[in-house]
Design a protein around this motif. Structure first.
Motif, PDB file in Angstrom:
ATOM      1  N   ASN A 120      31.470 -24.537  40.846  1.00 33.22           N
ATOM      2  CA  ASN A 120      30.710 -25.789  40.959  1.00 33.22           C
ATOM      3  C   ASN A 120      29.286 -25.653  40.433  1.00 33.22           C
ATOM      4  N   ARG A 121      28.838 -24.429  40.156  1.00 28.93           N
ATOM      5  CA  ARG A 121      27.480 -24.219  39.648  1.00 28.93           C
ATOM      6  C   ARG A 121      27.466 -23.622  38.246  1.00 28.93           C
ATOM      7  N   VAL A 122      28.625 -23.612  37.584  1.00 32.78           N
ATOM      8  CA  VAL A 122      28.736 -22.953  36.279  1.00 32.78           C
ATOM      9  C   VAL A 122      29.340 -23.893  35.243  1.00 32.78           C
ATOM     10  N   LYS A 123      28.754 -23.871  34.047  1.00 31.57           N
ATOM     11  CA  LYS A 123      29.351 -24.515  32.874  1.00 31.57           C
ATOM     12  C   LYS A 123      29.570 -23.440  31.825  1.00 31.57           C
ATOM     13  N   LEU A 124      30.735 -23.454  31.207  1.00 24.78           N
ATOM     14  CA  LEU A 124      31.018 -22.518  30.126  1.00 24.78           C
ATOM     15  C   LEU A 124      31.285 -23.310  28.854  1.00 24.78           C
ATOM     16  N   HIS A 125      30.643 -22.898  27.761  1.00 25.92           N
ATOM     17  CA  HIS A 125      30.738 -23.611  26.495  1.00 25.92           C
ATOM     18  C   HIS A 125      31.257 -22.685  25.396  1.00 25.92           C
ATOM     19  N   SER A 126      32.256 -23.121  24.672  1.00 27.56           N
ATOM     20  CA  SER A 126      32.718 -22.390  23.483  1.00 27.56           C
ATOM     21  C   SER A 126      31.999 -22.982  22.274  1.00 27.56           C
ATOM     22  N   VAL A 127      30.724 -22.649  22.158  1.00 26.13           N
ATOM     23  CA  VAL A 127      29.869 -23.204  21.110  1.00 26.13           C
ATOM     24  C   VAL A 127      28.912 -22.129  20.619  1.00 26.13           C
ATOM     25  N   THR A 128      28.228 -22.414  19.526  1.00 25.34           N
ATOM     26  CA  THR A 128      27.134 -21.571  19.062  1.00 25.34           C
ATOM     27  C   THR A 128      25.819 -22.139  19.602  1.00 25.34           C
ATOM     28  N   ILE A 129      24.768 -21.359  19.531  1.00 21.42           N
ATOM     29  CA  ILE A 129      23.511 -21.701  20.190  1.00 21.42           C
ATOM     30  C   ILE A 129      22.938 -23.025  19.713  1.00 21.42           C
ATOM     31  N   GLU A 130      23.048 -23.321  18.415  1.00 20.20           N
ATOM     32  CA  GLU A 130      22.449 -24.560  17.914  1.00 20.20           C
ATOM     33  C   GLU A 130      23.243 -25.797  18.307  1.00 20.20           C
ATOM     34  N   GLN A 131      24.456 -25.610  18.832  1.00 18.69           N
ATOM     35  CA  GLN A 131      25.273 -26.735  19.269  1.00 18.69           C
ATOM     36  C   GLN A 131      24.979 -27.164  20.700  1.00 18.69           C
ATOM     37  N   LEU A 132      24.165 -26.392  21.427  1.00 19.66           N
ATOM     38  CA  LEU A 132      23.759 -26.808  22.758  1.00 19.66           C
ATOM     39  C   LEU A 132      22.780 -27.981  22.648  1.00 19.66           C
ATOM     40  N   PRO A 133      22.795 -28.908  23.600  1.00 21.69           N
ATOM     41  CA  PRO A 133      21.869 -30.051  23.557  1.00 21.69           C
ATOM     42  C   PRO A 133      20.422 -29.594  23.490  1.00 21.69           C
ATOM     43  N   GLU A 134      19.648 -30.158  22.577  1.00 22.70           N
ATOM     44  CA  GLU A 134      18.264 -29.736  22.379  1.00 22.70           C
ATOM     45  C   GLU A 134      17.349 -30.178  23.512  1.00 22.70           C
ATOM     46  N   ASP A 135      17.724 -31.223  24.229  1.00 25.25           N
ATOM     47  CA  ASP A 135      16.847 -31.740  25.281  1.00 25.25           C
ATOM     48  C   ASP A 135      17.176 -31.159  26.654  1.00 25.25           C
ATOM     49  N   ASP A 136      18.109 -30.228  26.720  1.00 24.20           N
ATOM     50  CA  ASP A 136      18.494 -29.601  27.985  1.00 24.20           C
ATOM     51  C   ASP A 136      17.849 -28.218  28.043  1.00 24.20           C
ATOM     52  N   LEU A 137      16.660 -28.139  28.656  1.00 21.42           N
ATOM     53  CA  LEU A 137      15.889 -26.903  28.654  1.00 21.42           C
ATOM     54  C   LEU A 137      16.171 -26.063  29.898  1.00 21.42           C
ATOM     55  N   TYR A 138      16.096 -24.741  29.720  1.00 20.47           N
ATOM     56  CA  TYR A 138      16.460 -23.802  30.785  1.00 20.47           C
ATOM     57  C   TYR A 138      15.244 -23.037  31.290  1.00 20.47           C
ATOM     58  N   ASP A 139      15.358 -22.560  32.529  1.00 17.94           N
ATOM     59  CA  ASP A 139      14.273 -21.823  33.178  1.00 17.94           C
ATOM     60  C   ASP A 139      14.304 -20.338  32.843  1.00 17.94           C
ATOM     61  N   GLY A 140      15.331 -19.891  32.184  1.00 14.60           N
ATOM     62  CA  GLY A 140      15.448 -18.492  31.795  1.00 14.60           C
ATOM     63  C   GLY A 140      16.746 -18.290  31.048  1.00 14.60           C
ATOM     64  N   ALA A 141      16.881 -17.130  30.401  1.00 14.48           N
ATOM     65  CA  ALA A 141      18.086 -16.856  29.625  1.00 14.48           C
ATOM     66  C   ALA A 141      18.352 -15.365  29.562  1.00 14.48           C
ATOM     67  N   THR A 142      19.606 -15.035  29.295  1.00 19.89           N
ATOM     68  CA  THR A 142      19.996 -13.648  29.045  1.00 19.89           C
ATOM     69  C   THR A 142      20.778 -13.580  27.739  1.00 19.89           C
ATOM     70  N   SER A 143      20.669 -12.441  27.094  1.00 16.65           N
ATOM     71  CA  SER A 143      21.464 -12.141  25.902  1.00 16.65           C
ATOM     72  C   SER A 143      21.794 -10.653  25.966  1.00 16.65           C
ATOM     73  N   MET A 144      22.884 -10.338  26.617  1.00 16.48           N
ATOM     74  CA  MET A 144      23.208  -8.949  26.918  1.00 16.48           C
ATOM     75  C   MET A 144      24.300  -8.435  25.983  1.00 16.48           C
ATOM     76  N   LEU A 145      23.929  -7.476  25.150  1.00 17.38           N
ATOM     77  CA  LEU A 145      24.869  -6.755  24.284  1.00 17.38           C
ATOM     78  C   LEU A 145      25.607  -7.671  23.316  1.00 17.38           C
ATOM     79  N   MET A 146      24.882  -8.620  22.715  1.00 16.01           N
ATOM     80  CA  MET A 146      25.519  -9.485  21.723  1.00 16.01           C
ATOM     81  C   MET A 146      24.751  -9.570  20.414  1.00 16.01           C
ATOM     82  N   LEU A 147      23.423  -9.342  20.430  1.00 17.47           N
ATOM     83  CA  LEU A 147      22.633  -9.571  19.224  1.00 17.47           C
ATOM     84  C   LEU A 147      23.093  -8.682  18.066  1.00 17.47           C
ATOM     85  N   HIS A 148      23.547  -7.479  18.353  1.00 18.63           N
ATOM     86  CA  HIS A 148      23.979  -6.581  17.276  1.00 18.63           C
ATOM     87  C   HIS A 148      25.286  -7.025  16.626  1.00 18.63           C
ATOM     88  N   PHE A 149      25.973  -7.990  17.217  1.00 17.74           N
ATOM     89  CA  PHE A 149      27.173  -8.541  16.582  1.00 17.74           C
ATOM     90  C   PHE A 149      26.837  -9.624  15.558  1.00 17.74           C
TER      91      PHE A 149
END
Length: 256
Positions: A120-149
Motif C-alpha cells: 500500500n506504500r509502494v509503486k513499481l514502474h517499468s520505465v526509464t528515468i525520463e518517463q517518470l512524471p516531471e512534476d512529481d518530486l521526491y524527498d530522496g533517492a537511491t541508485s544502488m549498483l546500476m549506474l555501471h550498467f
C-alpha cells in the motif's frame, strides 16, 4: 508492460504494453538479467553488501526531516526489491516509488514487497528515468549498483540529470556503483584480490570469469574521479564517499 504496480500507491494495473530501451540512450544488459544467479551471488561477490545498504538507510534517515509527514523516496534500479523492502519496513510512514527496466527483476521486487506487507506504500514502474512524471518530486533517492550498467558517459549524464530533476532541492541521493579505471596499473592487483575474496566466499570459478569479463563489456564502469565530476555537473553537491569494497563504492550527495 506486464502486470505492474502503478497509479495510486499500491494500485495494480495492466497497461498491455511492454517498455524496452532499444531506442533509448540508457541501453543496458540488465534488461535480461538472470535473477536467480544474481540473487544467489551478489551478496557473496561484494564484501559488506548488507552493511552498504544499512549505511544507505542511516544516511537517508539522518538527512530527511522527521517532521515531514509525506516523505516520498525514489528507488532507481529497484529490481530485486532490496532497497524498497529495507526502507519500507524500517519507515512505516515513507512512500516508495521504484523503477527498473528489467521486468523479471521488477517482478521479484513486487513479490518481496507483497511478502513484506508494504504494497500500500509502494509503486513499481517499468520505465526509464525520463518517463517518470516531471512534476512529481521526491524527498530522496537511491541508485544502488546500476549506474555501471548504463553504457557511455553521455547516457550516464542523461540518467543523472533526469534523476536530479525528479528531486526536491536539498534531497539526498545515495548511489553505489562499480567505479574502476580499467587502464590503471593497480587494476589487475585489485581484480586478483577480489577474485580471492569471491573464491573464499563460495562463488564458482565460472561465475567469477563471467563477472570479470563483463567489466568494460556488458557493464561500463568509470573511475571515482569521473563519477564525482558527473554528479557535480548534474546538479549534486556535498558529494562524499561513504563505502568502499574493491571497485564497489558508495556515495552520498545532495541535490542543489
Amino acid at each position: 508492460m506486464k502486470d505492474h504496480i502503478d497509479g495510486t500507491w499500491g494500485e495494480k494495473r495492466n497497461h498491455g504494453t511492454e517498455c524496452t530501451l532499444s531506442d533509448n540512450p540508457l541501453s543496458m544488459s540488465w534488461e535480461n538479467a538472470d535473477i536467480y544467479r544474481y540473487e544467489q551471488s551478489i551478496t557473496l561477490k561484494i564484501p559488506g553488501y548488507a552493511h552498504m545498504h544499512d549505511l544507505m538507510d542511516k544516511l537517508l534517515t539522518a538527512t530527511i526531516a522527521d517532521n515531514n509527514a509525506d516523505i516520498k523516496l525514489l528507488v532507481t534500479g529497484a529490481g530485486g526489491g532490496t532497497e524498497i523492502t529495507l526502507l519500507g519496513t524500517k519507515h512505516a510512514d515513507w512512500l516508495l516509488a521504484g523503477m527498473d527496466t528489467s521486468q523479471p527483476m521488477l517482478d521479484l521486487a513486487k513479490k518481496r514487497v507483497q511478502e513484506a506487507g508494504i504494497s500500500n506504500r509502494v509503486k513499481l514502474h517499468s520505465v526509464t528515468i525520463e518517463q517518470l512524471p516531471e512534476d512529481d518530486l521526491y524527498d530522496g533517492a537511491t541508485s544502488m549498483l546500476m549506474l555501471h550498467f548504463i553504457q557511455g558517459l553521455e547516457a550516464k549524464k542523461f540518467f543523472l540529470m533526469h534523476l536530479a530533476s525528479r528531486l526536491k532541492p536539498g534531497a539526498p541521493l545515495i548511489l553505489a556503483s562499480v567505479n574502476a579505471d580499467l587502464d590503471s596499473p593497480v587494476y589487475p592487483v585489485m581484480m586478483q584480490a577480489w577474485r580471492e575474496h569471491m573464491m573464499q566466499a563460495g562463488v564458482l570459478a565460472e561465475e567469477w570469469e563471467r563477472f570479470a569479463a563483463s567489466l568494460g563489456q556488458t557493464s561500463d564502469p568509470v573511475s571515482a574521479e569521473i563519477l564525482v565530476k558527473l554528479l557535480a555537473e548534474c546538479g549534486f553537491s556535498r558529494i562524499t564517499r561513504y563505502f568502499g569494497a574493491f571497485w564497489v563504492e558508495g556515495y552520498y550527495a545532495i541535490r542543489d
